[in-house]
Design a protein around this motif. Structure first.
Motif, PDB file in Angstrom:
ATOM      1  N   THR A  78       1.490   8.792  14.765  1.00 21.54           N
ATOM      2  CA  THR A  78       1.244   8.530  13.349  1.00 21.54           C
ATOM      3  C   THR A  78       2.504   8.650  12.499  1.00 21.54           C
ATOM      4  N   ASP A  79       3.306   9.687  12.723  1.00 22.51           N
ATOM      5  CA  ASP A  79       4.530   9.846  11.928  1.00 22.51           C
ATOM      6  C   ASP A  79       5.490   8.688  12.157  1.00 22.51           C
ATOM      7  N   ALA A  80       5.635   8.251  13.397  1.00 25.42           N
ATOM      8  CA  ALA A  80       6.520   7.120  13.704  1.00 25.42           C
ATOM      9  C   ALA A  80       5.972   5.828  13.103  1.00 25.42           C
ATOM     10  N   LEU A  81       4.670   5.674  13.133  1.00 27.89           N
ATOM     11  CA  LEU A  81       4.041   4.496  12.543  1.00 27.89           C
ATOM     12  C   LEU A  81       4.287   4.459  11.038  1.00 27.89           C
ATOM     13  N   ARG A  82       4.086   5.591  10.389  1.00 25.57           N
ATOM     14  CA  ARG A  82       4.336   5.688   8.948  1.00 25.57           C
ATOM     15  C   ARG A  82       5.806   5.394   8.646  1.00 25.57           C
ATOM     16  N   HIS A  83       6.713   5.951   9.445  1.00 27.73           N
ATOM     17  CA  HIS A  83       8.142   5.720   9.244  1.00 27.73           C
ATOM     18  C   HIS A  83       8.487   4.235   9.370  1.00 27.73           C
ATOM     19  N   THR A  84       7.927   3.573  10.379  1.00 24.86           N
ATOM     20  CA  THR A  84       8.182   2.147  10.586  1.00 24.86           C
ATOM     21  C   THR A  84       7.691   1.344   9.385  1.00 24.86           C
ATOM     22  N   TYR A  85       6.506   1.671   8.902  1.00 29.54           N
ATOM     23  CA  TYR A  85       5.933   0.996   7.739  1.00 29.54           C
ATOM     24  C   TYR A  85       6.803   1.211   6.500  1.00 29.54           C
ATOM     25  N   LEU A  86       7.181   2.457   6.230  1.00 31.97           N
ATOM     26  CA  LEU A  86       7.993   2.745   5.044  1.00 31.97           C
ATOM     27  C   LEU A  86       9.373   2.102   5.132  1.00 31.97           C
ATOM     28  N   THR A  87       9.948   2.067   6.318  1.00 32.27           N
ATOM     29  CA  THR A  87      11.234   1.392   6.513  1.00 32.27           C
ATOM     30  C   THR A  87      11.104  -0.100   6.219  1.00 32.27           C
ATOM     31  N   ALA A  88      10.005  -0.698   6.677  1.00 31.77           N
ATOM     32  CA  ALA A  88       9.772  -2.121   6.405  1.00 31.77           C
ATOM     33  C   ALA A  88       9.608  -2.372   4.904  1.00 31.77           C
ATOM     34  N   LEU A  89       8.918  -1.465   4.212  1.00 28.61           N
ATOM     35  CA  LEU A  89       8.775  -1.605   2.759  1.00 28.61           C
ATOM     36  C   LEU A  89      10.130  -1.500   2.061  1.00 28.61           C
ATOM     37  N   ARG A  90      10.961  -0.553   2.493  1.00 31.31           N
ATOM     38  CA  ARG A  90      12.290  -0.383   1.879  1.00 31.31           C
ATOM     39  C   ARG A  90      13.169  -1.601   2.141  1.00 31.31           C
ATOM     40  N   THR A  91      13.038  -2.182   3.322  1.00 34.84           N
ATOM     41  CA  THR A  91      13.798  -3.397   3.633  1.00 34.84           C
ATOM     42  C   THR A  91      13.318  -4.539   2.734  1.00 34.84           C
ATOM     43  N   ALA A  92      12.021  -4.625   2.500  1.00 39.65           N
ATOM     44  CA  ALA A  92      11.483  -5.634   1.585  1.00 39.65           C
ATOM     45  C   ALA A  92      11.990  -5.402   0.161  1.00 39.65           C
ATOM     46  N   ASP A  93      12.175  -4.145  -0.218  1.00 34.61           N
ATOM     47  CA  ASP A  93      12.753  -3.837  -1.533  1.00 34.61           C
ATOM     48  C   ASP A  93      14.121  -4.482  -1.691  1.00 34.61           C
ATOM     49  N   ARG A  94      14.837  -4.621  -0.585  1.00 36.59           N
ATOM     50  CA  ARG A  94      16.183  -5.219  -0.610  1.00 36.59           C
ATOM     51  C   ARG A  94      16.146  -6.732  -0.399  1.00 36.59           C
ATOM     52  N   GLY A  95      14.929  -7.315  -0.339  1.00 42.30           N
ATOM     53  CA  GLY A  95      14.806  -8.766  -0.276  1.00 42.30           C
ATOM     54  C   GLY A  95      14.462  -9.358   1.071  1.00 42.30           C
ATOM     55  N   ASP A  96      14.370  -8.538   2.109  1.00 41.82           N
ATOM     56  CA  ASP A  96      14.048  -9.052   3.449  1.00 41.82           C
ATOM     57  C   ASP A  96      12.619  -8.660   3.803  1.00 41.82           C
ATOM     58  N   ILE A  97      11.710  -9.616   3.749  1.00 45.16           N
ATOM     59  CA  ILE A  97      10.294  -9.359   4.001  1.00 45.16           C
ATOM     60  C   ILE A  97       9.961  -9.367   5.494  1.00 45.16           C
ATOM     61  N   SER A  98      10.869  -9.850   6.344  1.00 43.90           N
ATOM     62  CA  SER A  98      10.541 -10.069   7.764  1.00 43.90           C
ATOM     63  C   SER A  98      10.097  -8.804   8.499  1.00 43.90           C
ATOM     64  N   PRO A  99      10.718  -7.633   8.330  1.00 41.30           N
ATOM     65  CA  PRO A  99      10.201  -6.454   9.035  1.00 41.30           C
ATOM     66  C   PRO A  99       8.779  -6.063   8.592  1.00 41.30           C
ATOM     67  N   LEU A 100       8.468  -6.224   7.314  1.00 48.59           N
ATOM     68  CA  LEU A 100       7.127  -5.910   6.849  1.00 48.59           C
ATOM     69  C   LEU A 100       6.121  -6.897   7.431  1.00 48.59           C
ATOM     70  N   LEU A 101       6.488  -8.152   7.469  1.00 48.49           N
ATOM     71  CA  LEU A 101       5.609  -9.174   8.046  1.00 48.49           C
ATOM     72  C   LEU A 101       5.386  -8.915   9.526  1.00 48.49           C
ATOM     73  N   SER A 102       6.444  -8.542  10.237  1.00 49.45           N
ATOM     74  CA  SER A 102       6.314  -8.224  11.671  1.00 49.45           C
ATOM     75  C   SER A 102       5.421  -6.998  11.869  1.00 49.45           C
ATOM     76  N   PHE A 103       5.621  -5.965  11.062  1.00 50.96           N
ATOM     77  CA  PHE A 103       4.804  -4.764  11.176  1.00 50.96           C
ATOM     78  C   PHE A 103       3.338  -5.085  10.877  1.00 50.96           C
ATOM     79  N   ALA A 104       3.104  -5.887   9.860  1.00 56.98           N
ATOM     80  CA  ALA A 104       1.735  -6.224   9.468  1.00 56.98           C
ATOM     81  C   ALA A 104       0.979  -6.926  10.592  1.00 56.98           C
ATOM     82  N   ARG A 105       1.684  -7.666  11.428  1.00 55.39           N
ATOM     83  CA  ARG A 105       1.047  -8.391  12.532  1.00 55.39           C
ATOM     84  C   ARG A 105       1.257  -7.703  13.878  1.00 55.39           C
ATOM     85  N   SER A 106       1.770  -6.471  13.896  1.00 59.72           N
ATOM     86  CA  SER A 106       2.000  -5.784  15.174  1.00 59.72           C
ATOM     87  C   SER A 106       0.816  -4.926  15.582  1.00 59.72           C
TER      88      SER A 106
END
Length: 195
Positions: free
Chosen positions: A167-195
């Motif tokens: 759970t902690d690693a899952l949360r970390h992956t999700y939050l990292t993807a959100l932070r990357t999206a904050d910088r303009g790159d949506i691809s990690p969030l999109l990948s996480f959403a479909r993983s």
């Protein structure tokens, strides 16, 4: 995720008086009790029929969705937060930013500006960034994105359910993807959403 919570390890931690402010259920004493009550309320809310894109992309519908998810647990369900938080726009900007998001998303849908999955992921990210409610924003925005994906002919997102992560690693992956999206790159969030 199947339970929408990304639960925390401190489940046996007693709730403080501040944590209990606005709580409708007097028997809730610990974080686990709270998680269970919220999960039951969310499961009940998910029993209803998913909305159309037009219906979902309305600030009043989004508020109503929050109330259906948390209204049996919290008295403030569906009310925009009144406090400044470390994430989200200023409280006096919430209503305007939420209307801007729903207007933008309506335009994305009508113009087919993004593919459906990307559109739903971008909607999720902006909704999380606005952070309209005192609590439940991540769960609310993930369910909203699932509903939007479904309205656009796609299955709901899986939100990391197929990753073999604690759970902690899952949360970390999700939050990292959100932070990357904050910088303009949506691809990690999109990948996480479909993983």
């Amino acid at each position: 995720m199947s339970d929408w919570r990304f639960p925390q390890h401190d489940g046996h931690t007693p709730l403080s008086e501040e944590d209990r402010r606005g709580l409708l259920l007097s028997h809730i004493a610990t974080r686990d009790d709270l998680n269970d009550a919220e999960q039951r309320n969310i499961a009940k809310a998910l029993g209803r029929r998913p909305p159309t894109a037009e219906r979902l992309l309305d600030d009043m519908y989004l508020r109503g969705l929050h109330k259906s998810m948390f209204g049996e647990v919290w008295e403030w369900a569906d009310r925009y937060r009144q406090r400044v938080t470390n994430i989200g726009v200023a409280p006096n900007q919430i209503a305007a930013d939420l209307r801007m998001l729903t207007d933008d998303a309506k335009e994305w849908v009508s113009s087919e500006y993004f593919e459906p999955d990307e559109l739903a992921a971008r909607f999720h990210h902006r909704l999380v960034t606005i952070h309209p409610f005192a609590d439940g924003n991540g769960r609310h925005s993930r369910i909203s994105a699932d509903y939007l994906a479904q309205a656009l002919g796609r299955p709901p997102f899986t939100w990391g359910a197929h990753l073999d992560l604690a759970t902690d690693a899952l949360r970390h992956t999700y939050l990292t993807a959100l932070r990357t999206a904050d910088r303009g790159d949506i691809s990690p969030l999109l990948s996480f959403a479909r993983s």
